[in-house]
Scaffold this motif. Structure first.
Motif, PDB file in Angstrom:
ATOM      1  N   UNK A   1       2.924  -1.411   4.897  1.00  0.00           N
ATOM      2  CA  UNK A   1       2.498  -2.676   4.860  1.00  0.00           C
ATOM      3  C   UNK A   1       1.071  -2.674   5.062  1.00  0.00           C
ATOM      4  N   UNK A   2       0.321  -1.856   5.635  1.00  0.00           N
ATOM      5  CA  UNK A   2      -0.912  -1.550   5.992  1.00  0.00           C
ATOM      6  C   UNK A   2      -1.592  -0.260   6.239  1.00  0.00           C
ATOM      7  N   UNK A   3      -2.661  -0.046   5.509  1.00  0.00           N
ATOM      8  CA  UNK A   3      -3.182   1.183   5.673  1.00  0.00           C
ATOM      9  C   UNK A   3      -3.859   1.610   6.938  1.00  0.00           C
ATOM     10  N   UNK A   4      -4.056   2.581   7.746  1.00  0.00           N
ATOM     11  CA  UNK A   4      -4.718   2.716   9.073  1.00  0.00           C
ATOM     12  C   UNK A   4      -5.441   3.888   8.902  1.00  0.00           C
ATOM     13  N   UNK A   5      -5.493   4.620   8.098  1.00  0.00           N
ATOM     14  CA  UNK A   5      -6.492   5.864   7.930  1.00  0.00           C
ATOM     15  C   UNK A   5      -6.086   6.667   6.599  1.00  0.00           C
ATOM     16  N   UNK A   6      -6.695   7.738   6.529  1.00  0.00           N
ATOM     17  CA  UNK A   6      -6.374   8.626   5.294  1.00  0.00           C
ATOM     18  C   UNK A   6      -4.963   9.058   5.518  1.00  0.00           C
ATOM     19  N   UNK A   7      -3.873   8.762   4.569  1.00  0.00           N
ATOM     20  CA  UNK A   7      -2.627   9.307   4.664  1.00  0.00           C
ATOM     21  C   UNK A   7      -1.814   8.609   5.887  1.00  0.00           C
ATOM     22  N   UNK A   8      -2.298   7.520   6.436  1.00  0.00           N
ATOM     23  CA  UNK A   8      -1.568   6.762   7.543  1.00  0.00           C
ATOM     24  C   UNK A   8      -1.390   5.397   7.258  1.00  0.00           C
ATOM     25  N   UNK A   9      -0.384   4.994   7.581  1.00  0.00           N
ATOM     26  CA  UNK A   9      -0.072   3.400   7.245  1.00  0.00           C
ATOM     27  C   UNK A   9       0.902   2.977   8.711  1.00  0.00           C
ATOM     28  N   UNK A  10       1.241   1.726   8.372  1.00  0.00           N
ATOM     29  CA  UNK A  10       2.004   0.833   9.190  1.00  0.00           C
ATOM     30  C   UNK A  10       3.085   0.054   8.884  1.00  0.00           C
ATOM     31  N   UNK A  11       4.068   0.073   9.388  1.00  0.00           N
ATOM     32  CA  UNK A  11       5.374  -0.884   8.813  1.00  0.00           C
ATOM     33  C   UNK A  11       5.762  -0.349   7.442  1.00  0.00           C
ATOM     34  N   UNK A  12       6.242   1.025   7.486  1.00  0.00           N
ATOM     35  CA  UNK A  12       6.462   1.375   6.164  1.00  0.00           C
ATOM     36  C   UNK A  12       7.994   0.915   5.883  1.00  0.00           C
TER      37      UNK A  12
ATOM     38  N   UNK B   1       0.828  -1.160  -0.028  1.00  0.00           N
ATOM     39  CA  UNK B   1      -0.142   0.056   0.016  1.00  0.00           C
ATOM     40  C   UNK B   1       0.898   1.269  -0.151  1.00  0.00           C
ATOM     41  N   UNK B   2       0.235   2.422  -0.226  1.00  0.00           N
ATOM     42  CA  UNK B   2       1.083   3.711  -0.117  1.00  0.00           C
ATOM     43  C   UNK B   2       0.137   4.757   0.505  1.00  0.00           C
ATOM     44  N   UNK B   3       0.882   5.760   1.251  1.00  0.00           N
ATOM     45  CA  UNK B   3       0.523   6.934   1.569  1.00  0.00           C
ATOM     46  C   UNK B   3       1.018   8.259   0.960  1.00  0.00           C
ATOM     47  N   UNK B   4       0.130   9.071   0.857  1.00  0.00           N
ATOM     48  CA  UNK B   4       0.776  10.438   0.420  1.00  0.00           C
ATOM     49  C   UNK B   4       0.014  11.566   0.791  1.00  0.00           C
ATOM     50  N   UNK B   5       0.498  12.761   0.644  1.00  0.00           N
ATOM     51  CA  UNK B   5      -0.531  14.038   0.935  1.00  0.00           C
ATOM     52  C   UNK B   5      -1.715  14.040   0.096  1.00  0.00           C
ATOM     53  N   UNK B   6      -2.481  14.809   0.610  1.00  0.00           N
ATOM     54  CA  UNK B   6      -3.702  15.071  -0.191  1.00  0.00           C
ATOM     55  C   UNK B   6      -3.499  15.699  -1.537  1.00  0.00           C
ATOM     56  N   UNK B   7      -4.372  15.571  -2.429  1.00  0.00           N
ATOM     57  CA  UNK B   7      -4.359  16.390  -3.752  1.00  0.00           C
ATOM     58  C   UNK B   7      -4.542  17.750  -3.413  1.00  0.00           C
TER      59      UNK B   7
ATOM     60  N   UNK C   1      11.556  -1.681   1.974  1.00  0.00           N
ATOM     61  CA  UNK C   1      12.533  -2.683   1.625  1.00  0.00           C
ATOM     62  C   UNK C   1      12.185  -3.686   0.559  1.00  0.00           C
ATOM     63  N   UNK C   2      10.938  -4.071   0.485  1.00  0.00           N
ATOM     64  CA  UNK C   2      10.520  -5.037  -0.319  1.00  0.00           C
ATOM     65  C   UNK C   2      10.291  -4.418  -1.825  1.00  0.00           C
TER      66      UNK C   2
ATOM     67  N   UNK D   1      10.157   6.732  -0.087  1.00  0.00           N
ATOM     68  CA  UNK D   1      10.736   6.413   1.250  1.00  0.00           C
ATOM     69  C   UNK D   1       9.829   6.193   2.501  1.00  0.00           C
ATOM     70  N   UNK D   2      10.505   5.540   3.485  1.00  0.00           N
ATOM     71  CA  UNK D   2       9.507   5.102   4.639  1.00  0.00           C
ATOM     72  C   UNK D   2       8.925   6.266   5.409  1.00  0.00           C
ATOM     73  N   UNK D   3       7.857   5.924   5.521  1.00  0.00           N
ATOM     74  CA  UNK D   3       6.821   7.112   6.563  1.00  0.00           C
ATOM     75  C   UNK D   3       5.609   6.483   6.637  1.00  0.00           C
ATOM     76  N   UNK D   4       5.151   6.818   8.121  1.00  0.00           N
ATOM     77  CA  UNK D   4       3.700   6.426   8.521  1.00  0.00           C
ATOM     78  C   UNK D   4       2.831   7.235   8.657  1.00  0.00           C
ATOM     79  N   UNK D   5       2.938   8.487   8.279  1.00  0.00           N
ATOM     80  CA  UNK D   5       2.054   9.527   8.553  1.00  0.00           C
ATOM     81  C   UNK D   5       2.543  10.688   7.407  1.00  0.00           C
ATOM     82  N   UNK D   6       1.563  10.659   6.348  1.00  0.00           N
ATOM     83  CA  UNK D   6       1.924  11.372   5.293  1.00  0.00           C
ATOM     84  C   UNK D   6       2.133  13.147   5.762  1.00  0.00           C
TER      85      UNK D   6
END
Length: 131
Positions: free
Chosen positions: A93-104, A27-33, A109-110, A76-81
């Motif tokens: 690895x997993x999405x946890x909200x809008x622009x939020x993720x876990x185990x970046x 999965x990926x996270x980014x800033x809003x458009x 690395x993968x 690059x790794x980040x868990x909070x956009x």
């Protein structure tokens, strides 16, 4: 190699799923458009080439080339956009909200291993971003 990033847009961030040949990578996270504005928006949908890049801050990572009116767009790794990104894309690895993720770091690395392996074989690596 072609990577497809399918996005969903939210007011507080952009979430995506990155695939290669129909197989999910992460999965990926980014800033809003925000109209592709530097440092506050995710990049425009489109087709981009990926290259290896090294910096003291991120060590070896992936750069998204030829983004209109932008430079230095990275994977690059980040868990909070909103707190950790300035227009870059973070694999998670997993999405946890809008622009939020876990185990970046694990997801990064993968992705890095997959992309670098293709680049080392002199393959072009293309990223297609779509909604």
């Amino acid at each position: 190699m072609v990577l497809i990033l399918k996005r969903n847009y939210f007011p507080d961030g952009t979430n995506g799923q990155l695939e290669c040949e129909g197989k999910k990578i992460c999965n990926t996270i980014e800033l809003p458009w925000k109209n592709n504005e530097r440092r506050v928006s995710c990049v425009s949908e489109g087709k981009y080439f990926l290259e290896k890049r090294y910096s003291k801050k991120f060590k070896w990572h992936i750069e998204v080339k030829n983004v209109a009116n932008r430079s230095g767009i990275l994977f690059h790794p980040a868990n909070n956009a909103l707190r950790e990104l300035n227009g870059c894309i973070a694999p998670v690895t997993k999405l946890s909200g809008a622009g939020l993720g876990l185990m970046s770091r694990k997801a990064f690395i993968a992705l890095k291993n997959l992309v670098f392996k293709a680049l080392e074989k002199n393959e072009k690596v293309v990223l297609i971003i779509q909604s």
